[in-house]
Design an enzyme around this catalytic site. Structure first.
Site, PDB file in Angstrom:
ATOM      1  N   TYR A   1      35.034 -55.528-147.606  1.00  0.00           N
ATOM      2  CA  TYR A   1      34.334 -56.502-148.450  1.00  0.00           C
ATOM      3  C   TYR A   1      35.285 -57.290-149.335  1.00  0.00           C
ATOM      4  O   TYR A   1      34.980 -57.540-150.505  1.00  0.00           O
ATOM      5  CB  TYR A   1      33.314 -55.766-149.356  1.00  0.00           C
ATOM      6  CG  TYR A   1      32.022 -55.515-148.635  1.00  0.00           C
ATOM      7  CD1 TYR A   1      31.131 -56.558-148.424  1.00  0.00           C
ATOM      8  CD2 TYR A   1      31.714 -54.263-148.130  1.00  0.00           C
ATOM      9  CE1 TYR A   1      29.956 -56.340-147.738  1.00  0.00           C
ATOM     10  CE2 TYR A   1      30.529 -54.045-147.437  1.00  0.00           C
ATOM     11  CZ  TYR A   1      29.652 -55.092-147.253  1.00  0.00           C
ATOM     12  OH  TYR A   1      28.493 -54.886-146.566  1.00  0.00           O
TER      13      TYR A   1
ATOM     14  N   TYR B   1      19.229 -53.440-147.749  1.00  0.00           N
ATOM     15  CA  TYR B   1      20.563 -53.146-147.215  1.00  0.00           C
ATOM     16  C   TYR B   1      20.529 -51.746-146.611  1.00  0.00           C
ATOM     17  O   TYR B   1      20.238 -50.771-147.306  1.00  0.00           O
ATOM     18  CB  TYR B   1      21.639 -53.209-148.301  1.00  0.00           C
ATOM     19  CG  TYR B   1      22.996 -52.838-147.727  1.00  0.00           C
ATOM     20  CD1 TYR B   1      23.705 -53.748-146.937  1.00  0.00           C
ATOM     21  CD2 TYR B   1      23.541 -51.568-147.919  1.00  0.00           C
ATOM     22  CE1 TYR B   1      24.915 -53.401-146.362  1.00  0.00           C
ATOM     23  CE2 TYR B   1      24.758 -51.216-147.346  1.00  0.00           C
ATOM     24  CZ  TYR B   1      25.441 -52.137-146.572  1.00  0.00           C
ATOM     25  OH  TYR B   1      26.646 -51.780-145.989  1.00  0.00           O
TER      26      TYR B   1
ATOM     27  N   ASP C   1      15.150 -44.544-146.226  1.00  0.00           N
ATOM     28  CA  ASP C   1      16.613 -44.571-146.296  1.00  0.00           C
ATOM     29  C   ASP C   1      17.006 -44.136-147.716  1.00  0.00           C
ATOM     30  O   ASP C   1      17.077 -44.950-148.629  1.00  0.00           O
ATOM     31  CB  ASP C   1      17.117 -45.979-145.979  1.00  0.00           C
ATOM     32  CG  ASP C   1      18.635 -46.096-146.105  1.00  0.00           C
ATOM     33  OD1 ASP C   1      19.285 -45.106-146.525  1.00  0.00           O
ATOM     34  OD2 ASP C   1      19.172 -47.178-145.802  1.00  0.00           O
TER      35      ASP C   1
ATOM     36  N   LYS D   1      26.191 -40.706-148.487  1.00  0.00           N
ATOM     37  CA  LYS D   1      26.746 -40.908-149.831  1.00  0.00           C
ATOM     38  C   LYS D   1      26.861 -39.597-150.630  1.00  0.00           C
ATOM     39  O   LYS D   1      27.835 -38.878-150.452  1.00  0.00           O
ATOM     40  CB  LYS D   1      25.939 -41.961-150.579  1.00  0.00           C
ATOM     41  CG  LYS D   1      26.109 -43.333-149.918  1.00  0.00           C
ATOM     42  CD  LYS D   1      25.903 -44.512-150.831  1.00  0.00           C
ATOM     43  CE  LYS D   1      26.444 -45.769-150.175  1.00  0.00           C
ATOM     44  NZ  LYS D   1      25.461 -46.795-149.873  1.00  0.00           N
TER      45      LYS D   1
HETATM   46  C1  LIG Z   1      25.425 -47.560-148.541  1.00  0.00           C
HETATM   47  C2  LIG Z   1      24.129 -47.564-147.859  1.00  0.00           C
HETATM   48  C3  LIG Z   1      24.033 -47.438-146.468  1.00  0.00           C
HETATM   49  C4  LIG Z   1      25.247 -47.403-145.585  1.00  0.00           C
HETATM   50  O1  LIG Z   1      26.024 -46.257-145.769  1.00  0.00           O
HETATM   51  P1  LIG Z   1      27.551 -46.251-145.307  1.00  0.00           P
HETATM   52  O2  LIG Z   1      27.968 -44.828-145.462  1.00  0.00           O
HETATM   53  O3  LIG Z   1      28.278 -47.182-146.216  1.00  0.00           O
HETATM   54  O4  LIG Z   1      27.583 -46.694-143.882  1.00  0.00           O
HETATM   55  C5  LIG Z   1      22.777 -47.373-145.896  1.00  0.00           C
HETATM   56  N1  LIG Z   1      21.679 -47.440-146.652  1.00  0.00           N
HETATM   57  C6  LIG Z   1      21.715 -47.554-147.992  1.00  0.00           C
HETATM   58  C7  LIG Z   1      20.457 -47.590-148.773  1.00  0.00           C
HETATM   59  C8  LIG Z   1      22.947 -47.641-148.643  1.00  0.00           C
HETATM   60  O5  LIG Z   1      22.993 -47.794-149.962  1.00  0.00           O
END
Ligand SMILES: *Cc1c(COP(=O)(O)O)cnc(C)c1O
Length: 430
Positions: free
Chosen positions: A18, A146, A240, A270
């Site tokens: 980025y 996202y 998600d 994460k």
């Molecule tokens: C960061 C994020 C992703 C992607 O995760 P990466 O480990 O960076 O591929 C997917 N969904 C949400 C809600 C996110 O914040």
């Protein structure tokens, strides 16, 4: 000894994420990270107020997690996960399934948030195909979403500057309006109109908080209504929780704030390993899993990664989960929630604070800069302003936010709030 700094050695050989490398060619060299602090090679210190892209839960270089990783490293560092299994993967699934929202029955391991989303999209799509509902191929998402940077994840994310170069290659997805209080009726109406067509396989959401979209927040009541609508039309719900999981929203998972509605699939990454190692999880219900059981090879879920269920990652996740569920950590989360709540009152009264919002440990301030574009030049000014103050706070356009590791101290939080207020004051006097 190499006499050059990390910044200099990096400059001509590394391509950062980025990053427009023409403008940002000087990466800050970090030599040590402990608790909420990053230590730079030039002696400067930075409070990691955004948990290093939202991953760090218990602070950096946590000794409890480090010990478990180290033990696992010399017991079994990796093992193929097709046809084989191991203790850390089994134990992590045993521990997670009972505490995940909904009726999760199976854990599918992968590498990161984007892969967790890819797996979820494939599961949801093939679930309907396997059940011979061939027309159910459409996916619905929310405007501003996202879900990651791989192609499937990009497809269900907002079309934006980030996806622009690839838009023609992304599959077609229907987006409903962001379900803010004012927009709830419109969002529900549009969702139902799409669902009525009978061709929707799944609905994917970031529950309660859209992260990259600007820490945009909506209520559990609204989320509940969206989920129940999907249920009515036999559309699978994918939560998600890659960013919202593991305590960020004040509850263990964002979907824990729902009363009756439940997700069918949950994506995690994460904070999963406390921010120490990359790992992703896609959890699903027994109903979804069962739709893949067959003597017909075509009904198999053909997906896997070389490092699926890496034992070191699983061990890190187990150690992080232990810490997260401890009284100490739960108290810290509630302490941050209460501090944020007070700061919210204070910051809200500032004339340049267009909107101040909070969900659990996430506090966001939308600054009235007169512009809203992610690329507005105020963004670079804000980022640099905080760095100069010893705060790592990457703004999302004109939105500044705190999403701190749970070990952050009251003093560090106060310093961050105060710096946010001082920044607002700069905009006020311009
Ligand atoms: C960061 C994020 C992703 C992607 O995760 P990466 O480990 O960076 O591929 C997917 N969904 C949400 C809600 C996110 O914040």
């Amino acid at each position: 000894m190499n006499q050059k700094t990390l910044t200099q050695r990096d400059k001509n050989i590394i391509w950062h994420p980025y990053t427009q490398m023409k403008r940002w060619s000087e990466a800050i060299g970090i030599v040590k990270a402990k608790d909420a602090i990053l230590y730079a090679e030039d002696g400067k210190q930075y409070i990691d107020a955004g948990s290093s892209w939202w991953v760090t839960l218990h602070g950096h270089s946590n000794t409890h997690i480090a010990k478990r990783i180290s033990e696992q490293l010399t017991t079994m560092e990796h093992c193929i996960f097709a046809g084989f299994t191991h203790e850390p993967a089994v134990e992590l699934a045993e521990r997670l399934l009972p505490i995940l929202p909904g009726d999760m029955a199976r854990i599918f391991y992968s590498d990161n948030g984007s892969t967790a989303v890819e797996v979820a999209l494939k599961m949801a799509h093939q679930y309907h195909q396997n059940k011979n509902e061939k027309q159910k191929t459409k996916i619905v998402a929310i405007e501003g979403a996202y879900h990651g940077d791989t192609f499937g994840a990009m497809s269900v994310s907002a079309r934006s500057l980030f996806t622009e170069q690839f838009n023609a290659m992304l599959f077609d997805v229907s987006f409903i309006p962001f379900p803010s209080k004012a927009n709830e009726g419109k969002a529900l109406g549009e969702l139902e109109n799409i669902l009525k067509q009978g061709n929707v396989s799944s609905f994917i959401v970031e529950p309660l908080v859209q992260g990259s979209g600007g820490m945009r927040m909506y209520s559990p009541e609204t989320l509940e209504k969206l989920f129940l609508l999907c249920k009515k039309y036999d559309c699978l719900v994918i939560a998600d929780e890659v960013m919202t999981g593991f305590g960020r929203t004040g509850t263990l998972f964002a979907c824990n704030q729902l009363k009756d509605a439940k997700p069918d699939i949950v994506c995690l990454s994460k904070g999963l390993t406390g921010g120490t190692l990359p790992m992703g999880i896609t959890a699903c219900t027994a109903e979804i899993f069962d739709a893949f059981l067959s003597d017909d090879a075509h009904k198999t879920l053909y997906h896997g990664h070389s490092f699926t269920a890496n034992p070191i990652g699983c061990a890190a996740a187990l150690a992080s989960l232990e810490l997260l569920l401890s009284d100490d950590c739960q108290k810290n989360i509630q302490r941050i929630v209460a501090k944020h709540c007070e700061a919210k009152q204070q910051l809200s009264s500032h004339p340049k604070a267009k909107d101040v919002r909070q969900t659990g440990t996430i506090l966001a301030v939308e600054i009235d800069t007169g512009e809203t574009d992610y690329l507005n030049n105020k963004r670079d000014f804000i980022y640099q302003y905080f760095l100069n103050k010893g705060l790592l706070m990457r703004p999302l356009g004109n939105i500044i936010y705190l999403l701190p590791p749970y070990c952050i101290s009251d003093e560090q939080l106060d310093y961050a709030y105060q710096s946010m207020e001082e920044l607002l004051e700069i905009f006020n006097t311009q």
